[in-house]
Design an enzyme around this catalytic site. Sequence first.
Site, PDB file in Angstrom:
ATOM      1  N   GLY A  64       0.998  -1.250   0.018  1.00  0.00           N
ATOM      2  CA  GLY A  64      -0.076   0.088   0.074  1.00  0.00           C
ATOM      3  C   GLY A  64       0.983   1.306  -0.115  1.00  0.00           C
ATOM      4  O   GLY A  64       2.034   1.096   0.223  1.00  0.00           O
ATOM      5  N   GLY A  71       0.191  -4.982   0.368  1.00  0.00           N
ATOM      6  CA  GLY A  71      -1.265  -4.988  -0.389  1.00  0.00           C
ATOM      7  C   GLY A  71      -1.461  -5.844  -1.373  1.00  0.00           C
ATOM      8  O   GLY A  71      -2.409  -6.319  -1.906  1.00  0.00           O
ATOM      9  N   GLU A  86       5.391  -5.500   7.314  1.00  0.00           N
ATOM     10  CA  GLU A  86       4.923  -4.529   8.157  1.00  0.00           C
ATOM     11  C   GLU A  86       5.406  -4.449   9.499  1.00  0.00           C
ATOM     12  O   GLU A  86       5.517  -2.921   9.884  1.00  0.00           O
ATOM     13  CB  GLU A  86       3.430  -5.090   8.126  1.00  0.00           C
ATOM     14  CG  GLU A  86       2.663  -4.950   6.810  1.00  0.00           C
ATOM     15  CD  GLU A  86       2.740  -6.174   6.001  1.00  0.00           C
ATOM     16  OE1 GLU A  86       2.370  -6.156   4.865  1.00  0.00           O
ATOM     17  OE2 GLU A  86       3.532  -6.967   6.323  1.00  0.00           O
ATOM     18  N   ASP A 106      -1.249  -7.445   7.861  1.00  0.00           N
ATOM     19  CA  ASP A 106      -2.576  -7.280   7.430  1.00  0.00           C
ATOM     20  C   ASP A 106      -3.172  -7.686   6.201  1.00  0.00           C
ATOM     21  O   ASP A 106      -2.538  -9.050   5.769  1.00  0.00           O
ATOM     22  CB  ASP A 106      -3.203  -5.429   7.540  1.00  0.00           C
ATOM     23  CG  ASP A 106      -2.494  -5.026   6.360  1.00  0.00           C
ATOM     24  OD1 ASP A 106      -1.286  -5.092   5.868  1.00  0.00           O
ATOM     25  OD2 ASP A 106      -3.101  -3.857   6.091  1.00  0.00           O
TER      26      ASP A 106
END
Length: 480
Positions: free
Chosen positions: A95, A146, A169, A177
Amino acid sequence: MPLRAKIQNAAFMQSAKMSQLELPTERPGDEPDDVLFGSIYGVRSVELNRPNKMNSLNASMARKILPRLKEWESSQLANVVIMAGAGEKALCAGGDVAALAEHNKTGPRGQKISKDYFGLEYQLDHLIATYRKPYIAYMDGITMGGGVGLSVHAPFRIATERTLFAMPETTIGFFPDVGGGFFLPRLDGYTGRYLALTSERLKGVNTFYAGIGTHYIHSSSLGDLTARLSELDFDDQMPYGERLELINSTIEEFNSGLPQDEQPLLAGELRQAIDRCFRYPAIEEILEALKREEKNPATAEWARNTTKTILDRSPTSVKVTLRQMVIGEDWRIAEAFQNEHNIASKFMEHPDFVEGVEALLKKPKRTPKWNPPRLEDVEDSDVDQFFRPTQGTMKLQLFSEGDYKNYDDFEATGRRNFGLPTEKEILKLVYNGGATSKSIVQQLAKDYREKTGLREKIREVLERKCAVDESGHLTVTKGY
């Protein structure tokens, strides 16, 4: 003849009571061509088109993709959906966290923009995870963050020699996530915890060996594969599972074997060490196990490097991530995304996210100053609050009512595992009694249609976990 997707499994059908949730629409300022949509006969393609930014995902892209997937899901003309990235470097490198960090610095209003972005991203990921049309992800190039959410929940995940997978992350003060709390705990043994806590990178065929990719194909064949998929013709009455089987056999047509100069990374003594060390539910116990591992000459250097890696990470991120991995074993796919939206929202208010992004993703790079700075400074109560719903907020609403506990739960998903057999599948045949290496290979070769890499996977698991008793039958004798 175009098909109408027919899902014959009631657990995978939309309820008659449809959600009132409105699909996102494009907004002023959204980039016009950051996603390209294509159509070749029955194939529908999504191409992430930000090659200069490694196709990093942002809200503009998600607002385009989500409604298009919903449109195709109900279309009689769409047979197969392919997710790919523009250029040769990445499917999607993650992301756009730099933009999120800038939002967070402005205070609660900016943090809400970031929270809303994660909500939109997870809605998209959950739709993919429960999609009612065959979905194929070309994991060609960097596939992180992402990009993992857009690929790893799909029934078909194609790795190439250019694939580079990681969940980085914790490096920037966040957590794995995009459904990481669901897919990572379901990898073999404790490799998911290891990948989550260390951000270890898997390259090329090792993405396939680890169970993240379901197929391994050379990148030069992807164009021909797309053309071949466009030729497929499904009978209107063909069940979803049979459609997947036809697509699987079509993908296998492009299998040219596995590279002999790249051996499985998460195997042998290293794999034993991973399971010995990362089976514990507390990070302090994992670090103690790594300390003990330093006495083993075969894994001492790995243990020292892994300890340093963990201690360099955000202490809050490490402890939250480990909790996520432990309890995620019991999550269903819908609650995984809903719980992770709650966790992500809490991280948008935590100083470590902005600190990690600014220290490590901006130039010049510097060592992050985590708050709190040490693992022992992060109390259990601090971790607890990441998993408690925020008072006055609703759990994330989803665009699909599909739900399941495991990807290959055919009754719930209509699909099976199209990758290599899992370690649990192999050892189950041993636990049943009376098995030999030959009988296990014969059984799984039949079940998995002589899949490339199957015999190597079985051999590695049996050598690592089993012994032969006096009657010539296999027994599981080795723990960690």
